[in-house]
Scaffold this active site. Structure first.
Site, mmCIF file in Angstrom:
data_model
loop_
_atom_site.group_PDB
_atom_site.id
_atom_site.type_symbol
_atom_site.label_atom_id
_atom_site.label_comp_id
_atom_site.label_asym_id
_atom_site.label_seq_id
_atom_site.Cartn_x
_atom_site.Cartn_y
_atom_site.Cartn_z
ATOM 1 N N ARG A 1 0.833 -1.210 0.000
ATOM 2 C CA ARG A 1 0.000 0.000 0.000
ATOM 3 C C ARG A 1 0.864 1.255 0.000
ATOM 4 N NH1 ARG A 1 -1.632 2.019 4.442
ATOM 5 N NH2 ARG A 1 -2.283 0.097 5.457
ATOM 6 N N TYR B 1 -16.712 15.227 -16.895
ATOM 7 C CA TYR B 1 -17.057 13.807 -16.907
ATOM 8 C C TYR B 1 -18.221 13.546 -15.936
ATOM 9 C CZ TYR B 1 -16.345 8.779 -16.198
ATOM 10 O OH TYR B 1 -16.513 7.427 -16.099
ATOM 11 N N LYS C 1 -7.952 4.964 -20.032
ATOM 12 C CA LYS C 1 -8.169 5.469 -21.384
ATOM 13 C C LYS C 1 -6.872 5.403 -22.203
ATOM 14 C CE LYS C 1 -12.074 6.108 -19.298
ATOM 15 N NZ LYS C 1 -12.524 7.361 -18.723
ATOM 16 N N ASP D 1 -7.889 17.578 -15.258
ATOM 17 C CA ASP D 1 -8.111 16.197 -15.675
ATOM 18 C C ASP D 1 -7.629 16.105 -17.125
ATOM 19 O OD1 ASP D 1 -9.161 13.803 -16.672
ATOM 20 O OD2 ASP D 1 -10.897 13.860 -15.335
HETATM 21 C C1 LIG Z 1 -13.131 7.812 -17.512
HETATM 22 C C2 LIG Z 1 -12.869 9.143 -16.972
HETATM 23 C C3 LIG Z 1 -12.756 9.359 -15.599
HETATM 24 C C4 LIG Z 1 -12.970 8.238 -14.585
HETATM 25 O O1 LIG Z 1 -12.017 7.242 -14.726
HETATM 26 P P1 LIG Z 1 -12.244 5.710 -14.268
HETATM 27 O O2 LIG Z 1 -10.942 5.090 -14.585
HETATM 28 O O3 LIG Z 1 -13.389 5.193 -15.062
HETATM 29 O O4 LIG Z 1 -12.561 5.741 -12.819
HETATM 30 C C5 LIG Z 1 -12.470 10.634 -15.156
HETATM 31 N N1 LIG Z 1 -12.306 11.658 -16.022
HETATM 32 C C6 LIG Z 1 -12.422 11.491 -17.344
HETATM 33 C C7 LIG Z 1 -12.222 12.651 -18.246
HETATM 34 C C8 LIG Z 1 -12.704 10.234 -17.869
HETATM 35 O O5 LIG Z 1 -12.834 10.082 -19.182
#
Ligand SMILES: *Cc1c(COP(=O)(O)O)cnc(C)c1O
Length: 378
Positions: free
Chosen positions: A46, A98, A195, A170
């Protein structure tokens, strides 16, 4: 070193035990001490793990940050960062963020009394008027999801700095290859590595990064305390995905531009949302702020919900699925899928109508993708 070379080499070195060129998966929860008070860099997974460390070093290098933590999901990254704030604090957030981020911010507002203002940050003059003595941070997501609106990171973070606020970006939609928020003044970057960074639709993962020693320490403390850390095998997969980030992104960009131009010329399409089109209202900002225009393309179909459903079910290559950033192309309906959790009122306010369709453009052959859409549009 160039970015592309860093995707292959940053953070990784031949394994000390046997010289394995690929970072081994240290699937171990604990590490044996050599002596009392003396271990070989890791004591408990952790708190730290060699496989995760390699990924974190790679990510820090690619984003130009001084600290990176790999966590279990994009939402875990956002949850961790939000623990910097406390009851009474206020956050200003991009209004078309998001769906999961909007839901989480609304939840912390209700549960913990952290006030969140959802605002159109394209208008950064307005930002100034929202800031008061309780404001702590500006949450930026650019380009936005699914309408591909841009926020000027440099302008917003300059304003944030002037008022002593954190600017948090983000960067999921572009990856560090196409956009580097720290160079534009951001304090914290978050990613859903699910992603583009992983890129193969086989991991849920996230990351958070910072670039000043004080924040580095705070975030490191939070990840360890909250236990949001990613598992070694998942880290290994993301690290593997990163090695092909640049060639994948080049194919994504080439395909997305072609698809966007095809849709822009189609009679059944009312509007295309893609920063790479000269008709996009923030095309110039995209050219200045990004290295490329990304591979998310949304469009507003000229038709009713039956027409929308016909397109959604009519593609063969584009799979009907949420998520994005994988090598395979996806099609989805924000109003009933990715942005359902945002709520109808919030969706309407930001312009996500029921006829908006979102595409994640993969790296298949460009003509095959266009043919598939042409058939589905009829
Ligand atoms: C998918 C996504 C998230 C969340 O990510 P997870 O891996 O699904 O928890 C946050 N911000 C954006 C822009 C995303 O496309």
């Amino acid at each position: 070193m160039s970015f592309q070379t860093d995707t292959i080499h940053a953070g990784v070195a031949p394994d000390k035990a046997y010289g394995a060129i690929m970072t081994p998966i240290y699937q171990s929860s604990t590490f044996v001490f050599e002596d009392i008070g003396k271990h070989r860099g890791f004591d408990y997974t952790r708190s730290g793990n060699p496989t995760r460390q390699a990924l974190e070093d790679s990510l820090a290098s690619l984003e130009g940050g001084s600290f990176a933590a790999a966590v279990t999901s994009g939402m875990a990254a956002i949850t961790t960062v939000l623990h910097l704030f406390t009851t009474g604090d206020e956050i200003i957030c991009t209004d078309d963020c998001y769906g999961g981020t909007a839901r989480l911010l609304k939840t912390i507002q209700e549960h913990f009394g952290i006030k969140v203002h959802f605002e159109d940050l394209r208008n950064h003059e307005r930002l100034e008027s929202l800031i008061n003595s309780r404001t702590r941070a500006v949450w930026i997501e650019t380009p936005s999801n699914p309408l591909l609106n841009l926020v000027d990171i440099e302008a917003v973070s300059t304003c944030a700095k002037k008022h002593g606020l954190l600017s948090i970006v983000d960067n999921t939609f572009l990856s560090p290859y196409l956009q580097q928020p720290f160079r534009l003044g951001a304090d914290i970057v978050v990613h859903s590595t699910t992603k583009y960074l992983n890129g193969h639709s086989d991991v849920i993962g996230g990351a958070l990064l910072s670039c000043n020693p004080e924040l580095d320490q705070k975030l490191k403390y939070l990840v360890n305390t909250l236990g949001t850390c990613a598992q070694p095998f998942d880290c290994w997969l993301v690290l593997r995905g990163i090695k092909t980030l640049v060639p994948r992104m080049k194919e994504h960009l080439y395909n997305a531009q072609g698809v966007a131009e095809f849709l822009a010329g189609h009679p059944k399409v009312k509007q295309v949302f893609y920063p790479g089109l000269a008709s996009h209202p923030q095309h110039e900002l995209a050219r200045r702020q990004q290295r490329g225009f990304g591979a998310m393309v949304s469009f507003d179909l000229d038709g009713n919900i039956e027409d929308v459903n016909r397109v959604l079910k009519g593609t063969k290559l584009f799979a009907l699925a949420e998520s994005l950033g994988g090598v395979e192309s996806l099609i989805e309906h924000p109003a009933t899928m990715s942005h359902l959790s945002m709520g109808n009122e919030h969706r309407q306010a930001v312009g996500i109508t029921d006829s908006v369709i979102r595409l994640s453009i993969g790296i298949e052959d460009r003509d095959d993708l266009i043919d598939d859409l042409r058939r589905a549009l009829g």
